[in-house]
Design an enzyme around this catalytic site. Structure first.
Site, short mmCIF file in Angstrom:
data_model
loop_
_atom_site.label_atom_id
_atom_site.label_comp_id
_atom_site.label_asym_id
_atom_site.label_seq_id
_atom_site.Cartn_x
_atom_site.Cartn_y
_atom_site.Cartn_z
N CYS A 268 0.81 -1.22 0.00
CA CYS A 268 0.00 0.00 0.00
C CYS A 268 0.85 1.27 0.00
O CYS A 268 0.33 2.35 -0.27
CB CYS A 268 -0.94 0.00 1.19
SG CYS A 268 -2.10 -1.37 1.18
N HIS B 172 -3.21 7.46 2.96
CA HIS B 172 -3.64 6.16 2.44
C HIS B 172 -5.02 5.84 3.01
O HIS B 172 -5.25 5.98 4.22
CB HIS B 172 -2.61 5.10 2.84
CG HIS B 172 -3.05 3.70 2.54
ND1 HIS B 172 -3.61 3.35 1.33
CD2 HIS B 172 -3.02 2.57 3.28
CE1 HIS B 172 -3.89 2.05 1.34
NE2 HIS B 172 -3.55 1.56 2.52
N ASN C 287 -9.95 -0.04 0.58
CA ASN C 287 -8.49 0.08 0.51
C ASN C 287 -8.02 -0.45 -0.85
O ASN C 287 -8.06 -1.66 -1.08
CB ASN C 287 -7.87 -0.71 1.67
CG ASN C 287 -6.36 -0.66 1.68
OD1 ASN C 287 -5.73 -0.23 0.71
ND2 ASN C 287 -5.78 -1.10 2.77
N1 COA Z 1 -17.99 -8.34 10.30
C1 COA Z 1 -18.40 -8.58 11.55
N2 COA Z 1 -17.54 -8.88 12.55
C2 COA Z 1 -16.24 -8.91 12.26
C3 COA Z 1 -15.76 -8.67 10.96
C4 COA Z 1 -16.69 -8.37 9.98
N3 COA Z 1 -16.33 -8.10 8.71
N4 COA Z 1 -14.42 -8.77 10.99
C5 COA Z 1 -14.06 -9.06 12.24
N5 COA Z 1 -15.16 -9.16 13.01
C6 COA Z 1 -15.26 -9.47 14.43
C7 COA Z 1 -14.07 -10.18 14.97
O1 COA Z 1 -14.18 -11.56 14.73
C8 COA Z 1 -14.10 -9.83 16.44
O2 COA Z 1 -15.02 -10.70 17.05
P1 COA Z 1 -14.71 -11.31 18.52
O3 COA Z 1 -14.59 -10.11 19.42
O4 COA Z 1 -15.91 -12.16 18.76
O5 COA Z 1 -13.42 -12.04 18.36
C9 COA Z 1 -14.73 -8.44 16.46
O6 COA Z 1 -15.32 -8.25 15.17
C10 COA Z 1 -13.74 -7.32 16.72
O7 COA Z 1 -12.59 -7.57 15.95
P2 COA Z 1 -11.37 -6.63 16.01
O8 COA Z 1 -10.30 -7.20 15.16
O9 COA Z 1 -11.05 -6.27 17.41
O10 COA Z 1 -11.97 -5.33 15.33
P3 COA Z 1 -11.28 -3.95 15.12
O11 COA Z 1 -12.07 -2.89 15.78
O12 COA Z 1 -9.80 -4.02 15.40
O13 COA Z 1 -11.45 -3.75 13.54
C11 COA Z 1 -10.21 -3.96 11.53
C12 COA Z 1 -10.90 -4.70 12.68
C13 COA Z 1 -9.61 -5.01 10.60
C14 COA Z 1 -11.23 -3.14 10.80
C15 COA Z 1 -9.09 -3.05 12.12
O14 COA Z 1 -8.29 -3.78 13.01
C16 COA Z 1 -8.23 -2.44 11.06
O15 COA Z 1 -8.67 -1.62 10.27
N6 COA Z 1 -6.94 -2.80 11.03
C17 COA Z 1 -6.01 -2.30 10.01
C18 COA Z 1 -6.22 -3.07 8.75
C19 COA Z 1 -5.59 -2.38 7.58
O16 COA Z 1 -5.71 -1.20 7.40
N7 COA Z 1 -4.93 -3.16 6.73
C20 COA Z 1 -4.32 -2.69 5.54
C21 COA Z 1 -3.14 -1.87 5.84
S1 COA Z 1 -2.50 -1.20 4.39
#
Ligand code: COA
Length: 331
Positions: free
Chosen positions: A114, A253, A283
């Site tokens: 990215c 980004h 993204n």
């Molecule tokens: N729909 C519903 N629930 C979901 C889900 C979805 N699409 N994806 C994950 N969950 C659930 C998880 O399983 C977790 O459940 P649990 O508590 O029962 O285990 C819960 O939601 C919370 O997950 P968590 O990972 O703590 O959520 P978060 O608030 O950290 O958000 C992301 C998850 C991925 C959105 C966030 O961590 C993020 O944006 N990270 C950076 C990713 C990124 O930018 N990557 C590219 C970089 S270039």
């Protein structure tokens, strides 16, 4: 410090097919509400099976060349930032070079996920210091090819697209006034695709184990992203000799609106100066920053002399930032 290199023209391209949060509700156990509140994303574009990175990159490049009023024959270097090239080799840049008939251009790909576009413009500036005159930098990813549409933790985040810029010389004090790129390979496994390279080439077992798909530790990547956007932005602002108050547009980004808002708040950049389009594209990896910048320019929001802060981050882990003073063409 300033490279006297600026942006002559911009372009962008996305596939025709839209995948909404509602569509995803029928693929995995998720909801529009979860995706919207956790990421800010409402829809993303997904390439048709016959569309490859070079197709989107070519379309964005054509627009950028037209916008810059630079004929393809005047381009002497093409840099394509992508992690989803058409094939392992030749470089996607060579395929695009041929389609553009940019016969005087050297061409190669850059792999920085990215952050790829930020790496591309850094290299483009350096190559212009060596004497290259018109550099085409394309950020393109058909990242959907690496996504498991049964994995709700990743499939909601990404979309396909391309953005392109033509770099050329600008008047003193214009163009890129400060920039940096960086990497921390200790975080390489936080966001990766295990197979498809020389460590685990494609084989039936790798396909069955879904090793050709993105693996991500979302929370760790999130923390890295907010931290590195702030640190890297502050370094380039310092290098440029300005503070965040002077920034007219912050174009980060577009991975997650929460990352963008948290970073902007820490940097002291209020919402009216932050460009956000992640709601419409998701993204798009290497395409994200140039698509956002192309939209900003298209909407007439980038005024002559305006200071724009660009920041990218991604797998590697990698990052890159730049302060750009808009305009100042000497063509
Ligand atoms: N729909 C519903 N629930 C979901 C889900 C979805 N699409 N994806 C994950 N969950 C659930 C998880 O399983 C977790 O459940 P649990 O508590 O029962 O285990 C819960 O939601 C919370 O997950 P968590 O990972 O703590 O959520 P978060 O608030 O950290 O958000 C992301 C998850 C991925 C959105 C966030 O961590 C993020 O944006 N990270 C950076 C990713 C990124 O930018 N990557 C590219 C970089 S270039």
């Amino acid at each position: 410090m300033a490279s006297n290199v600026g942006i002559y023209g911009l372009g962008k391209a996305v596939p025709g097919r839209v995948l909404t949060n509602k569509d995803l509700e029928s693929l995995v156990d998720t909801s529009d509400q979860w995706i919207t509140t956790r990421t800010g994303i409402k829809q993303r574009y997904i390439a048709e099976p016959e569309t490859a990175a070079s197709d989107l990159g070519y379309a964005a490049a054509l627009q950028a060349l037209a916008d810059a009023k630079v004929p393809a024959a005047e381009i002497d270097l093409i840099i394509v930032a992508t992690t989803t090239p058409d094939m392992p080799f030749p470089a996607t840049a060579c395929i695009i070079q041929d389609r553009l008939n940019a016969r005087n251009a050297a061409a190669f790909d850059v792999s920085a996920a990215c952050s790829g576009f930020m790496y591309g413009i850094e290299i483009g500036q350096a190559m212009m210091a060596l004497g290259y005159k018109r550099v085409l930098v394309i950020g393109v990813d058909v990242i959907s090819r690496l996504i498991d549409y049964e994995d709700r933790s990743t499939c909601v985040l990404f979309g396909d697209g391309a953005g392109a810029v033509v770099l050329g010389p600008v008047k003193p004090e214009y163009g890129f006034v400060a920039s940096e790129i960086g990497a921390d390979g200790s975080g390489a496994m936080l966001l990766h695709v295990p197979a498809g390279g020389s460590r685990i080439p494609a084989q039936i077992a790798s396909i069955e184990a879904k090793q050709h798909y993105v693996r991500m530790y979302g929370r760790e990547v999130y923390k890295f992203a907010v931290r590195i956007v702030c640190e890297s932005a502050e370094r380039v602002l310092n290098k440029a000799g300005i503070t965040a108050d002077a920034v007219r547009w912050f174009v980060p980004h577009q991975a997650n609106v929460r990352i963008i808002e948290a970073a902007a708040q820490r940097l002291g950049i209020e919402p009216g100066r932050v460009y956000i389009n992640v709601d419409r594209y998701g993204n798009t990896s290497a395409a994200s920053v140039p698509i956002a910048l192309a939209e900003l320019a298209e909407a007439g929001l980038a005024e002559e002399g305006a200071l724009i802060l660009l920041v990218g981050f991604g797998a590697g882990l990698t990052w890159g930032s730049a302060v750009l003073r808009w305009g100042g063409y000497s063509k």
